[in-house]
Motif scaffolding. Structure first.
Motif, PDB file in Angstrom:
ATOM      1  N   THR A 238       0.827  -1.350   0.127  1.00 39.43           N
ATOM      2  CA  THR A 238      -0.098   0.020  -0.188  1.00 39.43           C
ATOM      3  C   THR A 238       0.772   1.184   0.036  1.00 39.43           C
ATOM      4  OG1 THR A 238      -0.145   0.262   2.502  1.00 39.43           O
ATOM      5  CG2 THR A 238      -1.945  -1.351   1.183  1.00 39.43           C
ATOM      6  N   LEU A 239       2.025   0.931   0.211  1.00 41.07           N
ATOM      7  CA  LEU A 239       3.042   2.205   0.298  1.00 41.07           C
ATOM      8  C   LEU A 239       3.440   2.932  -1.187  1.00 41.07           C
ATOM      9  CD1 LEU A 239       5.416   1.102   3.068  1.00 41.07           C
ATOM     10  CD2 LEU A 239       3.519   2.728   3.432  1.00 41.07           C
ATOM     11  N   ARG A 240       3.700   4.166  -1.155  1.00 39.08           N
ATOM     12  CA  ARG A 240       4.232   4.873  -2.562  1.00 39.08           C
ATOM     13  C   ARG A 240       5.567   4.034  -2.833  1.00 39.08           C
ATOM     14  NH1 ARG A 240       2.198  10.744  -2.514  1.00 39.08           N
ATOM     15  NH2 ARG A 240       0.861  10.472  -0.678  1.00 39.08           N
ATOM     16  N   ASP A 241       6.317   3.934  -1.971  1.00 36.64           N
ATOM     17  CA  ASP A 241       7.756   3.193  -2.216  1.00 36.64           C
ATOM     18  C   ASP A 241       8.020   2.022  -1.274  1.00 36.64           C
ATOM     19  OD1 ASP A 241      10.220   2.383  -2.837  1.00 36.64           O
ATOM     20  OD2 ASP A 241      11.290   4.484  -2.315  1.00 36.64           O
ATOM     21  N   PRO A 242       7.507   0.857  -1.668  1.00 38.39           N
ATOM     22  CA  PRO A 242       7.475  -0.298  -0.645  1.00 38.39           C
ATOM     23  C   PRO A 242       8.968  -0.491  -0.434  1.00 38.39           C
ATOM     24  CG  PRO A 242       5.958  -0.777  -2.551  1.00 38.39           C
ATOM     25  CD  PRO A 242       6.623   0.515  -2.786  1.00 38.39           C
ATOM     26  N   SER A 243       9.781  -0.366  -1.178  1.00 36.33           N
ATOM     27  CA  SER A 243      11.349  -0.871  -0.799  1.00 36.33           C
ATOM     28  C   SER A 243      11.941   0.390   0.246  1.00 36.33           C
ATOM     29  CB  SER A 243      12.220  -0.537  -1.974  1.00 36.33           C
ATOM     30  OG  SER A 243      12.141   0.738  -2.736  1.00 36.33           O
ATOM     31  N   SER A 244      11.275   1.370   0.490  1.00 34.49           N
ATOM     32  CA  SER A 244      11.578   2.183   1.562  1.00 34.49           C
ATOM     33  C   SER A 244      11.482   1.778   3.009  1.00 34.49           C
ATOM     34  CB  SER A 244      11.291   3.490   1.290  1.00 34.49           C
ATOM     35  OG  SER A 244       9.835   3.949   1.470  1.00 34.49           O
ATOM     36  N   PHE A 245      10.446   0.806   3.106  1.00 30.83           N
ATOM     37  CA  PHE A 245       9.889   0.382   4.360  1.00 30.83           C
ATOM     38  C   PHE A 245      10.926   0.080   5.179  1.00 30.83           C
ATOM     39  CE2 PHE A 245       8.317  -2.944   7.131  1.00 30.83           C
ATOM     40  CZ  PHE A 245       7.018  -2.302   7.771  1.00 30.83           C
ATOM     41  N   GLU A 246      10.842   0.484   6.615  1.00 34.05           N
ATOM     42  CA  GLU A 246      11.704   0.216   7.729  1.00 34.05           C
ATOM     43  C   GLU A 246      10.953  -0.211   8.929  1.00 34.05           C
ATOM     44  OE1 GLU A 246      14.607   2.980   8.499  1.00 34.05           O
ATOM     45  OE2 GLU A 246      15.466   3.010   6.424  1.00 34.05           O
ATOM     46  N   HIS A 247      11.001  -1.660   9.102  1.00 34.20           N
ATOM     47  CA  HIS A 247      10.276  -1.796  10.475  1.00 34.20           C
ATOM     48  C   HIS A 247      10.774  -1.392  11.695  1.00 34.20           C
ATOM     49  CE1 HIS A 247       9.482  -4.619  14.023  1.00 34.20           C
ATOM     50  NE2 HIS A 247       8.104  -4.424  13.631  1.00 34.20           N
TER      51      HIS A 247
ATOM     52  N   ARG B 149       4.616   0.314  14.337  1.00 29.35           N
ATOM     53  CA  ARG B 149       5.543   1.496  13.974  1.00 29.35           C
ATOM     54  C   ARG B 149       6.462   1.264  13.023  1.00 29.35           C
ATOM     55  NH1 ARG B 149       7.656   4.934  18.988  1.00 29.35           N
ATOM     56  NH2 ARG B 149       9.200   3.563  18.525  1.00 29.35           N
ATOM     57  N   TYR B 150       6.494   2.042  11.844  1.00 29.08           N
ATOM     58  CA  TYR B 150       7.436   1.913  10.718  1.00 29.08           C
ATOM     59  C   TYR B 150       7.884   3.189  10.296  1.00 29.08           C
ATOM     60  CZ  TYR B 150       3.624   3.393   7.845  1.00 29.08           C
ATOM     61  OH  TYR B 150       2.399   4.060   7.190  1.00 29.08           O
ATOM     62  N   ARG B 151       8.888   3.263   9.260  1.00 35.15           N
ATOM     63  CA  ARG B 151       9.402   4.377   8.452  1.00 35.15           C
ATOM     64  C   ARG B 151       9.459   4.074   7.094  1.00 35.15           C
ATOM     65  NH1 ARG B 151      12.545   4.111  12.956  1.00 35.15           N
ATOM     66  NH2 ARG B 151      14.134   2.809  11.865  1.00 35.15           N
ATOM     67  N   ALA B 152       9.270   5.107   6.182  1.00 32.19           N
ATOM     68  CA  ALA B 152       8.868   4.908   5.046  1.00 32.19           C
ATOM     69  C   ALA B 152       8.872   6.081   4.204  1.00 32.19           C
ATOM     70  CB  ALA B 152       7.712   3.954   4.516  1.00 32.19           C
ATOM     71  N   LYS B 153       9.364   6.083   2.903  1.00 34.48           N
ATOM     72  CA  LYS B 153       9.389   7.558   2.245  1.00 34.48           C
ATOM     73  C   LYS B 153       7.828   8.184   2.158  1.00 34.48           C
ATOM     74  CE  LYS B 153      13.717   7.173  -0.398  1.00 34.48           C
ATOM     75  NZ  LYS B 153      14.302   6.974  -1.540  1.00 34.48           N
ATOM     76  N   ASN B 154       7.796   9.561   2.165  1.00 34.64           N
ATOM     77  CA  ASN B 154       6.638  10.034   2.013  1.00 34.64           C
ATOM     78  C   ASN B 154       6.497  10.676   0.781  1.00 34.64           C
ATOM     79  OD1 ASN B 154       7.957  12.486   1.992  1.00 34.64           O
ATOM     80  ND2 ASN B 154       7.414  13.310   4.235  1.00 34.64           N
ATOM     81  N   GLY B 155       5.435  11.548   0.154  1.00 34.00           N
ATOM     82  CA  GLY B 155       5.190  11.975  -1.201  1.00 34.00           C
ATOM     83  C   GLY B 155       6.288  12.825  -1.552  1.00 34.00           C
ATOM     84  N   PHE B 156       7.145  13.507  -0.580  1.00 35.76           N
ATOM     85  CA  PHE B 156       8.256  14.450  -0.692  1.00 35.76           C
ATOM     86  C   PHE B 156       9.480  13.674  -0.949  1.00 35.76           C
ATOM     87  CE2 PHE B 156       4.842  16.883   1.331  1.00 35.76           C
ATOM     88  CZ  PHE B 156       4.593  17.458   0.230  1.00 35.76           C
ATOM     89  N   GLY B 157       9.496  12.565  -0.783  1.00 34.87           N
ATOM     90  CA  GLY B 157      10.954  11.715  -0.857  1.00 34.87           C
ATOM     91  C   GLY B 157      11.550  11.687   0.633  1.00 34.87           C
ATOM     92  N   GLY B 158      11.112  12.152   1.682  1.00 37.55           N
ATOM     93  CA  GLY B 158      11.561  12.232   3.011  1.00 37.55           C
ATOM     94  C   GLY B 158      11.022  10.982   3.717  1.00 37.55           C
TER      95      GLY B 158
END
Length: 144
Positions: free
Chosen positions: A84-93, A112-121
């Protein structure tokens, strides 16, 4: 006996002693490991079995059997959610918390996770899910 015969005899003696020493060393190591590895004959008592079963039930009630022993994530939830993420490869558990089982046989789970948002951060996010205690199947209840 000439010089050549003496040296040959010395080499044969040294070779025989070396082989003997090597054989004794091997037997010594094998004997040592046999003694070390054969401890007292331990039998499991009914009390031990009851304790093992109680520990297993406690883990199941806590929901840990549904989580990865490596990093604590619910592997199937991560796989599904990443799509469901914009950039699945950026997912960090980051962290997964699971509540004890309720009367309906369900656990509440928050990841809780980290992933790239629409602005690339990289942005922090969380997902809430309901996990079935018996099958470890899940239903996402909130994802942001």
């Amino acid at each position: 006996m000439n010089e050549f015969s003496k040296k040959r005899r010395q080499r044969e003696t040294i070779g025989t002693l070396g082989g003997l020493f090597s054989g004794l060393l091997t037997v010594g190591f094998v004997g040592f490991f046999l003694v070390k590895c054969s401890g007292p004959d331990e039998t499991i008592t009914p009390d031990d079995l009851a304790q093992i079963e109680a520990n297993q039930i406690a883990k199941e009630q806590a929901g840990f059997h549904c989580l990865s022993g490596w990093d604590g994530r619910h592997v199937r939830l991560v796989e599904k959610f990443k799509t469901t993420l914009r950039d699945p490869s950026s997912f960090e558990h980051d962290k997964t918390i699971i509540a004890p089982v309720d009367e309906n046989g369900k656990h509440e789970l928050m990841m809780r996770y980290r992933a790239k948002n629409g602005f690339g951060g990289m942005a922090l996010g969380h997902v809430k899910a309901e996990v079935d205690n018996r099958t470890c199947g899940f239903r996402i209840t909130d994802g942001s």
